[in-house]
Design a protein around this motif. Sequence first.
Motif, mmCIF file in Angstrom:
data_model
loop_
_atom_site.group_PDB
_atom_site.id
_atom_site.type_symbol
_atom_site.label_atom_id
_atom_site.label_comp_id
_atom_site.label_asym_id
_atom_site.label_seq_id
_atom_site.Cartn_x
_atom_site.Cartn_y
_atom_site.Cartn_z
ATOM 1 N N ARG A 96 48.746 29.890 42.350
ATOM 2 C CA ARG A 96 48.167 30.330 41.098
ATOM 3 C C ARG A 96 46.670 30.066 41.056
ATOM 4 O O ARG A 96 46.185 29.022 41.495
ATOM 5 N N THR A 97 45.926 31.020 40.503
ATOM 6 C CA THR A 97 44.486 30.857 40.314
ATOM 7 C C THR A 97 44.237 29.900 39.158
ATOM 8 O O THR A 97 44.879 30.025 38.104
ATOM 9 N N PRO A 98 43.341 28.937 39.322
ATOM 10 C CA PRO A 98 43.071 27.994 38.221
ATOM 11 C C PRO A 98 42.546 28.716 36.983
ATOM 12 O O PRO A 98 41.963 29.799 37.070
ATOM 13 N N HIS A 99 42.744 28.098 35.834
ATOM 14 C CA HIS A 99 42.227 28.643 34.577
ATOM 15 C C HIS A 99 40.973 27.890 34.145
ATOM 16 O O HIS A 99 40.636 27.864 32.959
ATOM 17 N N THR A 100 40.307 27.279 35.095
ATOM 18 C CA THR A 100 39.110 26.504 34.806
ATOM 19 C C THR A 100 38.110 26.656 35.939
ATOM 20 O O THR A 100 38.494 26.984 37.067
ATOM 21 N N THR A 101 36.854 26.415 35.622
ATOM 22 C CA THR A 101 35.810 26.467 36.651
ATOM 23 C C THR A 101 35.401 25.058 37.083
ATOM 24 O O THR A 101 34.416 24.893 37.792
ATOM 25 N N TRP B 229 39.967 24.999 45.586
ATOM 26 C CA TRP B 229 41.170 25.668 45.080
ATOM 27 C C TRP B 229 41.566 26.874 45.915
ATOM 28 O O TRP B 229 42.762 27.190 46.038
ATOM 29 N N GLU C 134 47.400 38.118 40.304
ATOM 30 C CA GLU C 134 46.829 36.862 40.778
ATOM 31 C C GLU C 134 45.592 37.105 41.637
ATOM 32 O O GLU C 134 44.597 36.382 41.545
ATOM 33 N N ALA D 199 42.741 37.831 39.440
ATOM 34 C CA ALA D 199 42.234 36.606 38.827
ATOM 35 C C ALA D 199 41.406 35.795 39.826
ATOM 36 O O ALA D 199 40.366 35.219 39.475
ATOM 37 N N THR D 200 41.857 35.763 41.070
ATOM 38 C CA THR D 200 41.122 35.050 42.114
ATOM 39 C C THR D 200 39.747 35.658 42.317
ATOM 40 O O THR D 200 38.728 34.953 42.378
ATOM 41 N N LEU E 36 37.483 34.775 39.321
ATOM 42 C CA LEU E 36 37.029 33.391 39.259
ATOM 43 C C LEU E 36 36.015 33.096 40.368
ATOM 44 O O LEU E 36 35.036 32.371 40.144
#
Length: 214
Positions: A69-74, A81, A115, A118-119, A122
């Motif tokens: 899963r791609t993180p939901h934060t930077t 990650w 996903e 999202a990657t 990010l």
Amino acid sequence: MGRPKQALISRRKTLEVALRIIDEEGLDALSIRRLGDELNVRGISLYHHFKSKEHILVGACELALAAVRTPHTTSTDWREWLLDNCRKYYQALRAHPNLIPILMRRHPLRIGLTEHNATAGLLAVQGVPVGAIMPLMDATESSALGCAAYESAIEADTKGDDWHEANPFLFHVSHNAEISRLAVFDAITKAAVEAILAQYQAEHGPAKGKSGTA
């Protein structure tokens, strides 16, 4: 014959059983009838959740890759990650090697595109040059698929010939490797990421973006 008006079994349970069949007996063992028998329902009941067997295969792959899963934060460095997700992908493939042929067709089957999207987003937000993002994603995914497929093929080799007697040096080193496969994989993917960034800089100059990008 129409589809049942009410689901007789959950989508999750169906995918868990499908994944177990694939793991234990291979892709050819999975069929709508076999899955229905395992779940103690009529095969047609499965169409409440799935349009076809192919959709079940896609769902089984998504279940196996649930930890990627791609993180939901930077707040986490993108290298950390990205490489961690690549490792999780590789480990999932090693745990479910019979899914590799399906995941080789991931894009046309639209497996994991949300996903991947999202990657890509990010990575861009964290300052990775746009022109380097797809090469990085391709390289890490190719590494996971290639290493997992190669290692699974070696483990599946049960031919009882005398190759080790005819190739004693190869047999010796193969039984005396002192670096784990996971450590080798980590080294390969890390080197690939750094090599791609270096190539990008060689062709386009230093990246303009957030500090720590390259």
